[in-house]
Design a protein around this motif. Sequence first.
Motif, PDB file in Angstrom:
ATOM      1  N   GLU A  34       8.959   5.016 -14.083  1.00 54.41           N
ATOM      2  CA  GLU A  34       7.660   4.908 -13.405  1.00 54.41           C
ATOM      3  C   GLU A  34       6.645   5.880 -13.994  1.00 54.41           C
ATOM      4  O   GLU A  34       5.482   5.539 -14.205  1.00 54.41           O
ATOM      5  CB  GLU A  34       7.824   5.244 -11.920  1.00 54.41           C
ATOM      6  CG  GLU A  34       8.216   4.091 -11.054  1.00 54.41           C
ATOM      7  CD  GLU A  34       8.194   4.498  -9.593  1.00 54.41           C
ATOM      8  OE1 GLU A  34       9.089   5.255  -9.201  1.00 54.41           O
ATOM      9  OE2 GLU A  34       7.280   4.078  -8.863  1.00 54.41           O
ATOM     10  N   ASP A  37       5.423   4.667 -17.309  1.00 52.34           N
ATOM     11  CA  ASP A  37       4.477   3.563 -17.126  1.00 52.34           C
ATOM     12  C   ASP A  37       3.098   4.100 -16.710  1.00 52.34           C
ATOM     13  O   ASP A  37       2.063   3.689 -17.235  1.00 52.34           O
ATOM     14  CB  ASP A  37       5.041   2.622 -16.046  1.00 52.34           C
ATOM     15  CG  ASP A  37       4.162   1.392 -15.835  1.00 52.34           C
ATOM     16  OD1 ASP A  37       3.615   0.903 -16.839  1.00 52.34           O
ATOM     17  OD2 ASP A  37       4.030   0.939 -14.688  1.00 52.34           O
ATOM     18  N   HIS A  38       3.114   5.078 -15.787  1.00 54.52           N
ATOM     19  CA  HIS A  38       1.861   5.655 -15.305  1.00 54.52           C
ATOM     20  C   HIS A  38       1.123   6.376 -16.444  1.00 54.52           C
ATOM     21  O   HIS A  38      -0.075   6.184 -16.653  1.00 54.52           O
ATOM     22  CB  HIS A  38       2.161   6.648 -14.171  1.00 54.52           C
ATOM     23  CG  HIS A  38       0.936   7.120 -13.442  1.00 54.52           C
ATOM     24  ND1 HIS A  38       0.717   6.863 -12.110  1.00 54.52           N
ATOM     25  CD2 HIS A  38      -0.158   7.810 -13.863  1.00 54.52           C
ATOM     26  CE1 HIS A  38      -0.444   7.381 -11.751  1.00 54.52           C
ATOM     27  NE2 HIS A  38      -0.993   7.972 -12.792  1.00 54.52           N
ATOM     28  N   LEU A  40       1.408   5.926 -19.620  1.00 52.33           N
ATOM     29  CA  LEU A  40       0.948   4.965 -20.626  1.00 52.33           C
ATOM     30  C   LEU A  40      -0.380   4.331 -20.197  1.00 52.33           C
ATOM     31  O   LEU A  40      -1.333   4.256 -20.989  1.00 52.33           O
ATOM     32  CB  LEU A  40       2.027   3.885 -20.801  1.00 52.33           C
ATOM     33  CG  LEU A  40       1.941   2.999 -22.028  1.00 52.33           C
ATOM     34  CD1 LEU A  40       2.073   3.844 -23.283  1.00 52.33           C
ATOM     35  CD2 LEU A  40       3.058   1.956 -22.004  1.00 52.33           C
ATOM     36  N   THR A  41      -0.455   3.919 -18.944  1.00 52.81           N
ATOM     37  CA  THR A  41      -1.701   3.321 -18.443  1.00 52.81           C
ATOM     38  C   THR A  41      -2.827   4.346 -18.457  1.00 52.81           C
ATOM     39  O   THR A  41      -3.954   4.046 -18.857  1.00 52.81           O
ATOM     40  CB  THR A  41      -1.511   2.791 -16.999  1.00 52.81           C
ATOM     41  OG1 THR A  41      -0.245   2.143 -16.921  1.00 52.81           O
ATOM     42  CG2 THR A  41      -2.596   1.821 -16.618  1.00 52.81           C
ATOM     43  N   ALA A  42      -2.488   5.597 -18.021  1.00 52.33           N
ATOM     44  CA  ALA A  42      -3.503   6.657 -17.999  1.00 52.33           C
ATOM     45  C   ALA A  42      -4.018   6.940 -19.410  1.00 52.33           C
ATOM     46  O   ALA A  42      -5.223   7.118 -19.622  1.00 52.33           O
ATOM     47  CB  ALA A  42      -2.905   7.921 -17.387  1.00 52.33           C
ATOM     48  N   GLU A  45      -6.459   4.585 -20.608  1.00 55.40           N
ATOM     49  CA  GLU A  45      -7.762   4.759 -19.969  1.00 55.40           C
ATOM     50  C   GLU A  45      -8.405   6.086 -20.354  1.00 55.40           C
ATOM     51  O   GLU A  45      -9.359   6.528 -19.710  1.00 55.40           O
ATOM     52  CB  GLU A  45      -7.614   4.633 -18.456  1.00 55.40           C
ATOM     53  CG  GLU A  45      -7.188   3.223 -18.082  1.00 55.40           C
ATOM     54  CD  GLU A  45      -7.231   2.945 -16.599  1.00 55.40           C
ATOM     55  OE1 GLU A  45      -7.613   3.833 -15.824  1.00 55.40           O
ATOM     56  OE2 GLU A  45      -6.864   1.818 -16.225  1.00 55.40           O
ATOM     57  N   LYS A  47      -7.155   9.188 -20.217  1.00 56.33           N
ATOM     58  CA  LYS A  47      -6.843  10.384 -19.424  1.00 56.33           C
ATOM     59  C   LYS A  47      -5.807  11.240 -20.149  1.00 56.33           C
ATOM     60  O   LYS A  47      -5.003  10.742 -20.930  1.00 56.33           O
ATOM     61  CB  LYS A  47      -6.279   9.974 -18.061  1.00 56.33           C
ATOM     62  CG  LYS A  47      -7.301   9.311 -17.161  1.00 56.33           C
ATOM     63  CD  LYS A  47      -6.650   8.888 -15.873  1.00 56.33           C
ATOM     64  CE  LYS A  47      -7.562   7.976 -15.062  1.00 56.33           C
ATOM     65  NZ  LYS A  47      -6.821   7.264 -14.020  1.00 56.33           N
ATOM     66  N   VAL A  52      -2.590  13.776 -15.318  1.00 51.85           N
ATOM     67  CA  VAL A  52      -1.530  13.029 -14.639  1.00 51.85           C
ATOM     68  C   VAL A  52      -0.496  13.971 -14.016  1.00 51.85           C
ATOM     69  O   VAL A  52      -0.134  13.822 -12.849  1.00 51.85           O
ATOM     70  CB  VAL A  52      -0.835  12.046 -15.611  1.00 51.85           C
ATOM     71  CG1 VAL A  52       0.251  11.256 -14.882  1.00 51.85           C
ATOM     72  CG2 VAL A  52      -1.850  11.092 -16.221  1.00 51.85           C
TER      73      VAL A  52
ATOM     74  N   TYR B  26       0.579   3.304 -10.284  1.00 57.27           N
ATOM     75  CA  TYR B  26      -0.770   3.535 -10.810  1.00 57.27           C
ATOM     76  C   TYR B  26      -1.838   2.888  -9.931  1.00 57.27           C
ATOM     77  O   TYR B  26      -2.893   3.470  -9.671  1.00 57.27           O
ATOM     78  CB  TYR B  26      -0.875   2.993 -12.246  1.00 57.27           C
ATOM     79  CG  TYR B  26      -2.062   3.568 -12.984  1.00 57.27           C
ATOM     80  CD1 TYR B  26      -1.951   4.780 -13.657  1.00 57.27           C
ATOM     81  CD2 TYR B  26      -3.295   2.919 -12.985  1.00 57.27           C
ATOM     82  CE1 TYR B  26      -3.024   5.326 -14.312  1.00 57.27           C
ATOM     83  CE2 TYR B  26      -4.384   3.462 -13.650  1.00 57.27           C
ATOM     84  CZ  TYR B  26      -4.249   4.668 -14.313  1.00 57.27           C
ATOM     85  OH  TYR B  26      -5.316   5.223 -14.957  1.00 57.27           O
ATOM     86  N   GLU B  42      -2.629  13.220 -10.768  1.00 59.13           N
ATOM     87  CA  GLU B  42      -2.356  11.869 -10.263  1.00 59.13           C
ATOM     88  C   GLU B  42      -0.902  11.674  -9.851  1.00 59.13           C
ATOM     89  O   GLU B  42      -0.595  10.919  -8.936  1.00 59.13           O
ATOM     90  CB  GLU B  42      -2.696  10.841 -11.348  1.00 59.13           C
ATOM     91  CG  GLU B  42      -4.162  10.794 -11.688  1.00 59.13           C
ATOM     92  CD  GLU B  42      -4.453   9.739 -12.730  1.00 59.13           C
ATOM     93  OE1 GLU B  42      -3.510   9.153 -13.284  1.00 59.13           O
ATOM     94  OE2 GLU B  42      -5.653   9.495 -12.978  1.00 59.13           O
ATOM     95  N   PRO B  69       7.658  -0.883 -20.217  1.00 61.50           N
ATOM     96  CA  PRO B  69       8.789  -0.603 -19.329  1.00 61.50           C
ATOM     97  C   PRO B  69       8.695  -1.402 -18.030  1.00 61.50           C
ATOM     98  O   PRO B  69       7.607  -1.843 -17.653  1.00 61.50           O
ATOM     99  CB  PRO B  69       8.659   0.895 -19.046  1.00 61.50           C
ATOM    100  CG  PRO B  69       7.269   1.262 -19.391  1.00 61.50           C
ATOM    101  CD  PRO B  69       6.820   0.296 -20.430  1.00 61.50           C
TER     102      PRO B  69
END
Lengths: 199, 112
Positions: A34, A37-38, A40-42, A45, A47, A52, B26, B42, B69
């Motif tokens: 998780e 994944d977070h 990678l998305t951040a 964008e 960040k 994070v 997210y 975050e 993933p």
Amino acid sequence: MLNEKNKSLLNEMRFYIQSHFSVSDTKASEILMELEDHLLTAQQEGKSFEQVFGQDPKSFCNEIIQELPATSKWEQIKIIAPIVPLLLMWRFLYGFSGELTISLYENIVYLVLSLALFYVLFIILRAGSFSSKRNSFWMMYGLGTFVLLVYVGFFLLSGRILPASPSLVLHDGAAYMTAIVSLVVILYSLFGSLLNKKR
Amino acid sequence: MFTQMVRGVLEGCLLAVIGEEETYGYEIMEKLASSGFVFAREGSIYPLLLRLEKEGTIASTQRPSPSGPNRKYYHLTLKGEQQLQLFRENWNELSQSVNNIMDRNYRKEDDA
């Protein structure tokens, strides 16, 4: 794909969290998936890692570890159990010389010593997580020398201190067979996962 | 005391966001941030998500994500729905009481 900085910091977090044997490994893998994944998305964008996980990733990891369910004793044994035959088997490779002596007491002490070393190494490496690369390099160098010295010391002293019998002595065919089986098991445990992946 | 209060409120809001529709880490953070929650980092929602899952108020399923993933999607359990309902009632009561007191103080200051 994660950039180099994010990848290396996430790997540090992975090692730090998973080296706590007291927490469930399945759940730890799940939360790490998780977090990846977070991150990678951040990253996509724009960040930063700090946005994070904050300035102090170690304390963030400690919060995660605190909330992870504890692992059962059985699960802990399942992690350690496969290491025991491997530790012994590389010693059986000596059978390629045509004669293999397996001394009971020496092997017991060797196993206990190895498991204790293994445990101490993990604790030291965990304590050194998130330190700078230079420190890590010197730490690895120091730890490597330490392990080597312990084993050299053990093999020099064990013959003098520990009783040689009871022991099992294997000759020729039996010694070769033991060595070959050991070699196959060791190679499979090291590279077996690669074979499975290719399939 | 303040940190504990924020944590309690955040837990309630997490339940509310997850209660709206099945969602992942997210997206939960984005929804909370767009409602005005300010995060020092975050990732702070993850220890909370772990705790809620351990308590059995939320549950999850894993599905492949477009980024690579597997992704964990959370939904409320029956216990979670009850907890959310309880939080709503408590929050309404508490916020009303706090507003009453704050308004009274504010009017006094105005009069003076």
